[in-house]
Write a protein that holds these residues in place. Structure first.
Motif: not given
Length: 76
Positions: A1-26
């Motif tokens: 998997m290339t880096a851009p694909e990994e970044i897109r996969r990680r970003r999509a996965a982060s949208l499935r979880v609630p925000p962290q204490f600092h407001g970000s999902r990732d």
């Protein structure tokens, strides 16, 4: 998997979880964001150009000052 694909996969996965204490999902988002205004290792001319681009995109002076450390630009 290339880096851009990994970044897109990680970003999509982060949208499935609630925000962290600092407001970000990732948690890596906070590691990539400076905690104070930064020069981002840009030269004075490059900082001026970036500030101009941000202004053209509608950023306010306060928003730019919050992101970019322009002290060297003003003095130059």
């Amino acid at each position: 998997m290339t880096a851009p694909e990994e970044i897109r996969r990680r970003r999509a996965a982060s949208l499935r979880v609630p925000p962290q204490f600092h407001g970000s999902r990732d948690p890596l988002d906070t590691l990539a964001t400076p905690s104070a205004p930064s020069t981002y290792s840009l030269a004075v001319r490059e900082l001026r150009a970036e500030a101009g681009r941000l202004t053209a995109r509608g950023w306010s002076d306060a928003e730019i000052a919050e992101r970019l450390d322009l002290r060297g630009v003003v003095a130059a």
